[in-house]
Scaffold this active site. Structure first.
Site, PDB file in Angstrom:
ATOM      1  N   HIS A 114       0.875  -1.191   0.000  1.00 11.93           N
ATOM      2  CA  HIS A 114       0.000   0.000   0.000  1.00 11.93           C
ATOM      3  C   HIS A 114       0.903   1.229   0.000  1.00 11.93           C
ATOM      4  O   HIS A 114       1.490   1.581   1.022  1.00 11.93           O
ATOM      5  CB  HIS A 114      -0.905  -0.006   1.239  1.00 11.93           C
ATOM      6  N   HIS A 119       1.659   5.327  -1.650  1.00 11.14           N
ATOM      7  CA  HIS A 119       1.288   6.523  -2.415  1.00 11.14           C
ATOM      8  C   HIS A 119       2.548   7.110  -3.047  1.00 11.14           C
ATOM      9  O   HIS A 119       3.457   7.532  -2.325  1.00 11.14           O
ATOM     10  CB  HIS A 119       0.630   7.562  -1.503  1.00 11.14           C
ATOM     11  N   ASN A 129      -5.135   7.407  -5.819  1.00 11.63           N
ATOM     12  CA  ASN A 129      -5.788   8.666  -5.417  1.00 11.63           C
ATOM     13  C   ASN A 129      -4.953   9.877  -5.796  1.00 11.63           C
ATOM     14  O   ASN A 129      -4.557  10.681  -4.944  1.00 11.63           O
ATOM     15  CB  ASN A 129      -6.119   8.660  -3.914  1.00 11.63           C
ATOM     16  N   LYS A 182      -9.412   0.020  -5.789  1.00 12.50           N
ATOM     17  CA  LYS A 182      -9.413   0.610  -4.453  1.00 12.50           C
ATOM     18  C   LYS A 182     -10.671   1.441  -4.236  1.00 12.50           C
ATOM     19  O   LYS A 182     -10.921   2.411  -4.964  1.00 12.50           O
ATOM     20  CB  LYS A 182      -8.159   1.498  -4.301  1.00 12.50           C
ATOM     21  N   HIS A 186     -10.583   1.349   1.729  1.00 12.31           N
ATOM     22  CA  HIS A 186     -10.307   2.276   2.835  1.00 12.31           C
ATOM     23  C   HIS A 186     -11.525   2.189   3.750  1.00 12.31           C
ATOM     24  O   HIS A 186     -12.553   2.800   3.468  1.00 12.31           O
ATOM     25  CB  HIS A 186     -10.103   3.700   2.313  1.00 12.31           C
ATOM     26  N   HIS A 214      -4.765  -0.753   5.597  1.00  6.92           N
ATOM     27  CA  HIS A 214      -4.239  -0.055   6.790  1.00  6.92           C
ATOM     28  C   HIS A 214      -5.142  -0.213   8.021  1.00  6.92           C
ATOM     29  O   HIS A 214      -5.682   0.763   8.535  1.00  6.92           O
ATOM     30  CB  HIS A 214      -3.953   1.428   6.510  1.00  6.92           C
ATOM     31  N   ASP A 241       1.518   2.463   3.491  1.00  5.19           N
ATOM     32  CA  ASP A 241       0.666   3.646   3.356  1.00  5.19           C
ATOM     33  C   ASP A 241       1.518   4.909   3.424  1.00  5.19           C
ATOM     34  O   ASP A 241       1.054   5.961   3.858  1.00  5.19           O
ATOM     35  CB  ASP A 241      -0.443   3.672   4.411  1.00  5.19           C
ATOM     36  N   HIS A 250       3.541  14.324   1.774  1.00  5.85           N
ATOM     37  CA  HIS A 250       2.968  15.648   1.494  1.00  5.85           C
ATOM     38  C   HIS A 250       4.106  16.649   1.682  1.00  5.85           C
ATOM     39  O   HIS A 250       4.975  16.444   2.532  1.00  5.85           O
ATOM     40  CB  HIS A 250       1.853  15.985   2.493  1.00  5.85           C
ATOM     41  N   ALA A 308      -3.491  14.616   5.809  1.00  4.37           N
ATOM     42  CA  ALA A 308      -3.297  13.300   6.431  1.00  4.37           C
ATOM     43  C   ALA A 308      -2.288  12.492   5.631  1.00  4.37           C
ATOM     44  O   ALA A 308      -2.387  12.416   4.411  1.00  4.37           O
ATOM     45  CB  ALA A 308      -4.628  12.559   6.494  1.00  4.37           C
TER      46      ALA A 308
HETATM   47  C1  NCD Z   1      -3.283   8.969   2.263  1.00  3.38           C
HETATM   48  C2  NCD Z   1      -2.814  10.004   1.261  1.00  3.38           C
HETATM   49  O1  NCD Z   1      -2.255  11.026   1.680  1.00  3.38           O
HETATM   50  O2  NCD Z   1      -2.984   9.795   0.054  1.00  3.38           O
HETATM   51  N1  NCD Z   1      -3.334   9.557   3.559  1.00  3.38           N
HETATM   52  C3  NCD Z   1      -3.349   8.923   4.741  1.00  3.38           C
HETATM   53  O3  NCD Z   1      -3.485   9.588   5.761  1.00  3.38           O
HETATM   54  N2  NCD Z   1      -3.187   7.620   4.834  1.00  3.38           N
HETATM   55  C4  NCD Z   1      -4.584   8.395   1.822  1.00  3.38           C
HETATM   56  C5  NCD Z   1      -5.036   7.188   2.601  1.00  3.38           C
HETATM   57  O4  NCD Z   1      -4.530   6.091   2.399  1.00  3.38           O
HETATM   58  O5  NCD Z   1      -5.913   7.334   3.443  1.00  3.38           O
HETATM   59 ZN    ZN Z   2      -3.186   5.018   1.660  1.00  2.00          ZN
END
Ligand code: NCD
Ligand code: ZN
Length: 335
Positions: free
Chosen positions: A15, A17, A43, A97, A134, A168, A240, A244, A256
């Site tokens: 998982h 990003h 996403n 997803k 999710h 997660h 996960d 950012h 988040a």
């Molecule tokens: C993830 C993101 O920033 O894309 N953020 C997170 O807090 N985990 C998205 C997600 O998996 O919820």
């Molecule tokens: Zn995620």
């Protein structure tokens, strides 16, 4: 005799990003340096919700990780898909997803009501396409996953041939559900094995530990850790890791996401060693996922050694990792 090094065969991050553009260019190589493959989340600001988008995104990921042995396992963002769309996409993806609308970063286009999603979910079951979820309601933040467990039960019962991954997981209740339904699986992150809500907001607020789902109670963490250390066969490592820019974390309205990709394996080694579970790390970071999804990542091994490493304050000056500036006891050996 303490173990001084450990070689992992084809570690996988189930998982992840990776974002796009400059951020992908920054974080892609960091994952590709340590993992043989990863499940890439869809996403993006404009979600990956067509085969054409998926193939274009896979090209971008391949370009950003070139020079490394690394296989991206792609996903589509859930929407209503026709049989034809699913059949065309199936050879190119690991799963689809599903995000409840607005549950987390870039999920506004997600599902408003599970009932309305069921015709597509049935088509996925028929075509053998896994559903990645999710799992949070829009309830009180600490209860969102617990409330969602009823939806997992419903889906597992209604679609017995559908492989469902609870992404997660953060609660003892979700761990227990793994043993209740044959077709339920789960990923767990690094941070949820290590922290509780206290670490996020019990003292001074730590935005770099703020993610969705929010870290829960000590007993939840204990249940997650026991399942991971015991190499529960239905539980997989999924970082996960969600980068950012610092400006989106250290601000009012913090995004988040916790960034862990480059520190995940050494921190896991330290954690598993501390709890006398090092022999189960291979299953947790690779074998379970390979068995669950039947994926065949490229040959690659990563050696971790008990050599302390200082975690950088940031990567590229913009992304702050979990444990920034702290020292950990293990590191990835660069041969
Ligand atoms: C993830 C993101 O920033 O894309 N953020 C997170 O807090 N985990 C998205 C997600 O998996 O919820
Ligand atoms: Zn995620």
């Amino acid at each position: 005799m303490p173990t001084d090094s450990l070689t992992l065969d084809r570690p996988l991050d189930m998982h992840l990003h990776l974002r796009e553009k400059e951020m992908l260019g920054l974080v892609g190589p960091l994952s590709a340096a340590h993992f043989a493959g990863a499940v890439v989340m869809p996403n993006l600001v404009r979600p990956v919700d067509s085969l054409a988008d998926l193939l274009a995104y896979r090209e971008q990921v391949a370009a950003a990780t070139s020079g490394h042995v690394f296989m991206p396992f792609m996903t589509l963002f859930f929407r209503d898909y026709s049989d034809e769309e699913l059949a065309a996409a199936r050879p190119h993806l690991l799963g689809i997803k599903l995000y409840p609308a607005g549950a987390t970063t870039n999920s506004e286009a997600g599902v408003k009501a599970i009932d309305a999603a069921e015709s597509t979910i049935r088509r996925m079951e028929e075509q053998g396409i896994p559903l990645l979820v999710h799992g949070e309601t829009h309830g009180f933040v600490m209860d969102r996953e617990s409330e969602f467990l009823a939806i997992y039960r419903h889906l597992a019962e209604t679609f017995p041939k559908l492989r469902i991954t609870m992404e997660h997981i953060t609660t003892a209740g979700a761990v227990a559900l793994l043993d209740a339904f044959e077709n339920l699986f789960a990923t767990v992150t690094l941070q949820h094995l290590l922290i509780t809500l206290d670490d996020v907001a019990g003292g001074l607020l730590n935005p770099h530990l703020f993610c969705k789902p929010i870290a829960k109670r000590p007993e939840d963490r204990a249940a997650l850790l026991a399942a991971a250390l015991g190499a529960h066969p239905k539980l997989m490592f999924g970082s996960d890791s969600a980068p950012h820019p610092r400006s989106r974390k250290e601000c009012c309205g913090c995004a988040a996401g916790v960034f862990t990709a480059p520190i995940a394996l050494p921190v896991l080694a330290e954690l598993f060693e501390k709890h006398h579970g090092l022999e189960n790390l291979q299953a947790f970071v690779s074998d379970n996922a390979r068995a669950i999804y039947g994926v065949d990542p490229p040959a690659k091994s990563i050696t971790l050694s008990r050599q302390p490493m200082k975690i950088p304050e940031s990567y590229g000056g913009t992304v702050v990792p979990m444990f920034a500036g702290e020292e950990i006891g293990w590191s990835v050996r660069s041969d």
